[in-house]
Scaffold this motif. Structure first.
Motif, PDB file in Angstrom:
ATOM      1  N   ARG A 294       6.862 -22.027   6.584  1.00  0.00           N
ATOM      2  CA  ARG A 294       8.269 -21.676   6.435  1.00  0.00           C
ATOM      3  C   ARG A 294       8.605 -21.200   5.028  1.00  0.00           C
ATOM      4  N   ASN A 295       7.711 -21.529   4.075  1.00  0.00           N
ATOM      5  CA  ASN A 295       8.009 -21.153   2.690  1.00  0.00           C
ATOM      6  C   ASN A 295       7.573 -19.732   2.344  1.00  0.00           C
ATOM      7  N   PHE A 296       6.900 -19.067   3.299  1.00  0.00           N
ATOM      8  CA  PHE A 296       6.473 -17.700   3.002  1.00  0.00           C
ATOM      9  C   PHE A 296       7.629 -16.739   3.247  1.00  0.00           C
ATOM     10  N   SER A 297       7.878 -15.895   2.241  1.00  0.00           N
ATOM     11  CA  SER A 297       9.008 -14.968   2.405  1.00  0.00           C
ATOM     12  C   SER A 297       8.536 -13.648   3.011  1.00  0.00           C
ATOM     13  N   PHE A 298       9.436 -13.020   3.741  1.00  0.00           N
ATOM     14  CA  PHE A 298       9.132 -11.738   4.378  1.00  0.00           C
ATOM     15  C   PHE A 298       9.934 -10.647   3.690  1.00  0.00           C
ATOM     16  N   SER A 299       9.336  -9.462   3.556  1.00  0.00           N
ATOM     17  CA  SER A 299      10.106  -8.355   2.980  1.00  0.00           C
ATOM     18  C   SER A 299       9.824  -7.077   3.760  1.00  0.00           C
ATOM     19  N   LYS A 300      10.672  -6.082   3.567  1.00  0.00           N
ATOM     20  CA  LYS A 300      10.522  -4.809   4.281  1.00  0.00           C
ATOM     21  C   LYS A 300       9.429  -3.995   3.578  1.00  0.00           C
ATOM     22  N   VAL A 301       8.460  -3.552   4.368  1.00  0.00           N
ATOM     23  CA  VAL A 301       7.322  -2.821   3.779  1.00  0.00           C
ATOM     24  C   VAL A 301       7.156  -1.489   4.506  1.00  0.00           C
ATOM     25  N   ASN A 302       6.967  -0.422   3.746  1.00  0.00           N
ATOM     26  CA  ASN A 302       6.694   0.875   4.380  1.00  0.00           C
ATOM     27  C   ASN A 302       5.236   0.862   4.845  1.00  0.00           C
ATOM     28  N   LEU A 303       5.057   0.854   6.143  1.00  0.00           N
ATOM     29  CA  LEU A 303       3.727   0.624   6.712  1.00  0.00           C
ATOM     30  C   LEU A 303       2.727   1.706   6.326  1.00  0.00           C
ATOM     31  N   LEU A 304       3.163   2.964   6.379  1.00  0.00           N
ATOM     32  CA  LEU A 304       2.240   4.071   6.085  1.00  0.00           C
ATOM     33  C   LEU A 304       1.700   3.959   4.656  1.00  0.00           C
ATOM     34  N   LYS A 305       2.625   3.749   3.717  1.00  0.00           N
ATOM     35  CA  LYS A 305       2.227   3.647   2.296  1.00  0.00           C
ATOM     36  C   LYS A 305       1.312   2.451   2.100  1.00  0.00           C
ATOM     37  N   TRP A 306       1.720   1.328   2.694  1.00  0.00           N
ATOM     38  CA  TRP A 306       0.991   0.073   2.491  1.00  0.00           C
ATOM     39  C   TRP A 306      -0.435   0.170   3.060  1.00  0.00           C
ATOM     40  N   LEU A 307      -0.548   0.752   4.257  1.00  0.00           N
ATOM     41  CA  LEU A 307      -1.871   0.868   4.889  1.00  0.00           C
ATOM     42  C   LEU A 307      -2.766   1.845   4.133  1.00  0.00           C
ATOM     43  N   SER A 308      -2.154   2.943   3.634  1.00  0.00           N
ATOM     44  CA  SER A 308      -2.948   3.939   2.889  1.00  0.00           C
ATOM     45  C   SER A 308      -3.545   3.285   1.642  1.00  0.00           C
ATOM     46  N   TYR A 309      -2.700   2.464   0.968  1.00  0.00           N
ATOM     47  CA  TYR A 309      -3.180   1.759  -0.235  1.00  0.00           C
ATOM     48  C   TYR A 309      -4.317   0.794   0.154  1.00  0.00           C
ATOM     49  N   PHE A 310      -4.089   0.056   1.266  1.00  0.00           N
ATOM     50  CA  PHE A 310      -5.083  -0.946   1.690  1.00  0.00           C
ATOM     51  C   PHE A 310      -6.423  -0.274   2.012  1.00  0.00           C
ATOM     52  N   ILE A 311      -6.356   0.873   2.705  1.00  0.00           N
ATOM     53  CA  ILE A 311      -7.604   1.547   3.102  1.00  0.00           C
ATOM     54  C   ILE A 311      -8.338   2.070   1.865  1.00  0.00           C
ATOM     55  N   SER A 312      -7.579   2.635   0.918  1.00  0.00           N
ATOM     56  CA  SER A 312      -8.276   3.186  -0.268  1.00  0.00           C
ATOM     57  C   SER A 312      -8.913   2.061  -1.088  1.00  0.00           C
ATOM     58  N   ARG A 313      -8.238   0.923  -1.179  1.00  0.00           N
ATOM     59  CA  ARG A 313      -8.838  -0.214  -1.913  1.00  0.00           C
ATOM     60  C   ARG A 313     -10.081  -0.734  -1.182  1.00  0.00           C
ATOM     61  N   SER A 314      -9.986  -0.827   0.149  1.00  0.00           N
ATOM     62  CA  SER A 314     -11.130  -1.321   0.924  1.00  0.00           C
ATOM     63  C   SER A 314     -12.322  -0.367   0.799  1.00  0.00           C
ATOM     64  N   LYS A 315     -11.992   0.941   0.682  1.00  0.00           N
ATOM     65  CA  LYS A 315     -13.075   1.936   0.561  1.00  0.00           C
ATOM     66  C   LYS A 315     -13.905   1.676  -0.694  1.00  0.00           C
ATOM     67  N   SER A 316     -13.202   1.358  -1.809  1.00  0.00           N
ATOM     68  CA  SER A 316     -13.970   1.091  -3.035  1.00  0.00           C
ATOM     69  C   SER A 316     -14.766  -0.203  -2.916  1.00  0.00           C
ATOM     70  N   ASP A 317     -14.208  -1.223  -2.225  1.00  0.00           N
ATOM     71  CA  ASP A 317     -14.964  -2.475  -1.988  1.00  0.00           C
ATOM     72  C   ASP A 317     -16.248  -2.147  -1.228  1.00  0.00           C
ATOM     73  N   ALA A 318     -16.111  -1.284  -0.196  1.00  0.00           N
ATOM     74  CA  ALA A 318     -17.254  -0.957   0.655  1.00  0.00           C
ATOM     75  C   ALA A 318     -18.304  -0.191  -0.130  1.00  0.00           C
ATOM     76  N   GLN A 319     -17.815   0.694  -1.017  1.00  0.00           N
ATOM     77  CA  GLN A 319     -18.743   1.508  -1.812  1.00  0.00           C
ATOM     78  C   GLN A 319     -19.672   0.634  -2.640  1.00  0.00           C
ATOM     79  N   LEU A 320     -19.087  -0.433  -3.211  1.00  0.00           N
ATOM     80  CA  LEU A 320     -19.870  -1.361  -4.035  1.00  0.00           C
ATOM     81  C   LEU A 320     -21.012  -1.968  -3.225  1.00  0.00           C
ATOM     82  N   LEU A 321     -20.754  -2.171  -1.919  1.00  0.00           N
ATOM     83  CA  LEU A 321     -21.770  -2.773  -1.041  1.00  0.00           C
ATOM     84  C   LEU A 321     -22.651  -1.722  -0.367  1.00  0.00           C
TER      85      LEU A 321
END
Ligand code: ATP
Ligand code: MG
Length: 447
Positions: A294-321
Motif C-alpha cells: 500500500r505504500n507504493f505510489s503510482f504515477s502517470k507514465v508515458n508508456l511508449l517513452k518508458w518502454l523505449s528507454y527500458f529496451i535501450s538500457r536492456s540492449k546495453s546490458d545484453a551487449q555486455l553478456l
C-alpha cells in the motif's frame, strides 16, 4: 432470512400445492357431471340388457352411486305405467305421468326431487323408458361443487404463480449472495488482505463471509509476522557478513604476508559474501513488496517513452553478456499508464535477466508491445532452452527453481517478485514455453 427458513417456506408451499392438487382431483373425480352421465348411461345399458334377457327382477341400480349423488330411477313401459321404481311414492302399475305430477307438486315431499337426464336416454329406447330422478338438495351440492371446481382451479393457479414467484425470489437471493461472495473472495490477493468482504442476503452466507474475513485477517497477521521475522533475520545476517567481508578485505591487502593461494581463497570468500548479500537484498525486496504494497505510489507514465528507454538500457546490458535484444513497439504515442515505474522496471528486468541468463551463447531476446482491443500486451520472448511442463505451474512460486537451473546461482525469487508487482498493479501475466523452443512471458494490462 436464513437459508433454512427459506428452505422451509419452499417445502411447505410444495406440500400445500400437492394437497391442493390432490383435493382438486378428488373433488373433480367424485362429483363430476360427466361421471354422473357415464354412470347413468351404464345403468341404462344394464337395464336394457336385463330386460332383453327377461331378468328385470334382478336389475338393481348401484346404491352407493345413488346415495352419493341422490339418484333414483323409475322405469315406465310404452303405455306410461310404472314397472320399476326406487322411489316408494311412485308405485308400480300407476300411471307415471299422473303420479310424477303430484309427486313433484309443491305440497308433496317429492318437491325435493327433480327429473334429470331423461331426454338423452329416451332416444335409445323403443319400449320402456328409464327416468333418473335426482334429489334437489344433492343436485344443488353437485352444481355448487361444479362451480366451486372453477374457483378451486383459479385458486390453484394463483397459488402456483405465487409459489413460483416465492421460489424464484428465494433462489435468486441465495444465488446472488453466493455470486457476490465468490466475486469478493476472488478479489482477495496478497495486496488486498485488508479489504473486508461484505455480502448481503442469507444469514448463513453472511456468516460465511464473516468466517472469510476472520481467515483473511489471520493470514494478514501471519504474513506480517513472517515478513518481520525475515526482515529481522536478514538484518542480523548482514552485520556479521559485513564484518567477514571487512576482515577478508584487510587480509587481501597483503599486510599480513599471505601467499597467492591464500589470496585466491580470500577472493572466493569475498565473492561468496557478495553473493549472500545480494540474496539478502533480493529477499528483503521481495518481502517489502509483499507487505508494504500500500505504500507504493503510482504515477502517470508515458508508456511508449518508458518502454523505449527500458529496451535501450536492456540492449546495453545484453551487449555486455554478448547477447542480443530486439524491440518492437506498437503503442500509441500519447498512451499513459498509471504505475509504479520503479517496480515495473524491476519486474521486466527480472524477466529479461532470466531470458539472458538461461539462453545459450547466441541468445536472442525480443520485447514486443502492442495494443489489443481490451489490453495492452508486453511480451518478452527468448530462444532459450524453454521450461518443462512440470515446472511451469510452480514457476511464479517463491524459492522455486526449475530443475535445470538448480545448480546455478539464484534463489528462485525473481519471478515471484514479478508476480507480486503484476498483481499489485491489477495486471496479469502468463507464460508460454516449450522445452527446446524458448519461452515467452506475456503481461496483459487492461486499458
Ligand atoms: N527465460 C527462461 N528460460 C528458461 N527457464 C526459465 C526462464 N525464466 C525462468 N526460468 C526458470 O524459472 C525458474 C524460476 O525463475 P526465477 O527468476 O523465479 O528464479 P531464479 O532465476 O532461479 O533465481 P533468482 O531470480 O532468484 O536469482 C528458474 O529457476 C528457471 O528454471
Ligand atoms: Mg531469476
Amino acid at each position: 432470512m436464513t437459508i433454512k427458513t427459506q428452505y422451509r417456506i419452499m417445502l411447505s408451499s410444495t406440500v400445500l400445492i400437492t394437497i391442493l392438487i390432490t383435493l382438486m382431483f378428488i373433488l373433480m373425480k367424485g362429483y363430476s357431471e360427466k361421471q354422473f352421465e357415464n354412470r347413468s348411461e351404464e345403468t341404462l345399458r344394464e337395464y336394457q340388457k336385463a330386460m332383453s334377457e327377461g331378468r328385470l327382477d334382478q336389475f338393481k341400480v348401484d346404491e352407493t352411486f345413488m346415495e352419493d349423488i341422490g339418484v333414483n330411477s323409475v322405469v315406465i313401459n310404452d303405455e306410461g305405467k310404472i314397472i320399476f321404481s326406487t322411489i316408494p311414492s311412485l308405485v308400480q302399475d300407476d300411471d307415471f305421468f299422473t303420479s310424477i305430477k303430484s309427486f313433484l307438486s309443491k305440497d308433496s315431499p317429492g318437491f325435493r326431487y327433480s327429473i334429470g337426464m331423461i331426454s338423452r336416454y329416451m332416444r335409445d329406447f323403443d319400449d320402456d323408458f328409464l327416468f333418473f330422478i335426482r334429489e334437489r338438495e344433492k343436485q344443488d351440492i353437485l352444481s355448487f361443487l361444479g362451480s366451486a371446481k372453477y374457483y378451486i382451479l383459479s385458486a390453484f393457479f394463483v397459488l402456483l404463480l405465487l409459489i413460483v414467484i416465492i421460489y424464484s425470489s428465494i433462489i435468486r437471493s441465495i444465488v446472488m449472495s453466493i455470486v457476490k461472495l465468490d466475486n469478493e473472495t476472488r478479489n482477495i490477493s496478497p495486496f488486498r488482505l485488508d479489504k473486508k468482504i461484505t455480502v448481503t442476503g442469507s444469514e448463513e452466507i453472511q456468516s460465511l463471509a464473516h468466517s472469510f474475513n476472520l481467515m483473511r485477517s489471520s493470514i494478514r497477521t501471519a504474513n506480517i509476522r513472517r515478513s518481520q521475522f525475515i526482515m529481522g533475520l536478514s538484518h542480523d545476517f548482514k552485520t556479521p557478513l559485513a564484518l567477514i567481508k571487512g576482515y577478508a578485505e584487510v587480509m587481501k591487502s597483503g599486510q599480513q604476508g599471505i601467499n597467492t593461494g591464500e589470496k585466491n581463497y580470500i577472493e572466493i570468500i569475498t565473492s561468496k559474501v557478495d553473493q549472500l548479500e545480494g540474496m539478502m537484498d533480493d529477499l528483503l525486496d521481495f518481502i517489502s513488496i509483499d507487505t508494504d504494497a500500500r505504500n507504493f505510489s503510482f504515477s502517470k507514465v508515458n508508456l511508449l517513452k518508458w518502454l523505449s528507454y527500458f529496451i535501450s538500457r536492456s540492449k546495453s546490458d545484453a551487449q555486455l553478456l554478448g547477447k542480443t535484444i530486439t524491440g518492437d513497439i506498437h503503442i500509441e504515442e500519447k498512451k499513459v499508464l498509471s504505475m509504479n515505474d520503479k517496480l515495473v522496471e524491476r519486474a521486466l528486468d527480472n524477466i529479461v535477466h532470466n531470458a539472458l541468463r538461461y539462453t545459450g551463447k547466441n541468445g536472442v531476446v525480443t520485447i514486443i508491445a502492442y495494443e489489443a482491443s481490451k489490453d495492452i500486451c508486453i511480451a518478452i520472448a527468448d530462444n532459450g532452452p524453454g521450461i518443462s511442463e512440470e515446472d511451469i505451474p510452480f514457476i511464479f512460486d517463491s524459492f522455486y527453481r526449475g530443475s535445470p537451473s538448480r545448480r546455478t546461482q539464484g534463489m528462485g525469487l525473481g519471478l515471484a517478485v514479478v508476480k507480486s508487482i503484476i498483481d499489485l498493479h491489477g495486471w496479469s501475466i502468463s507464460i508460454d514455453s516449450k522445452v527446446g523452443h524458448g519461452t515467452t512471458f506475456q503481461i496483459m494490462i487492461p486499458h
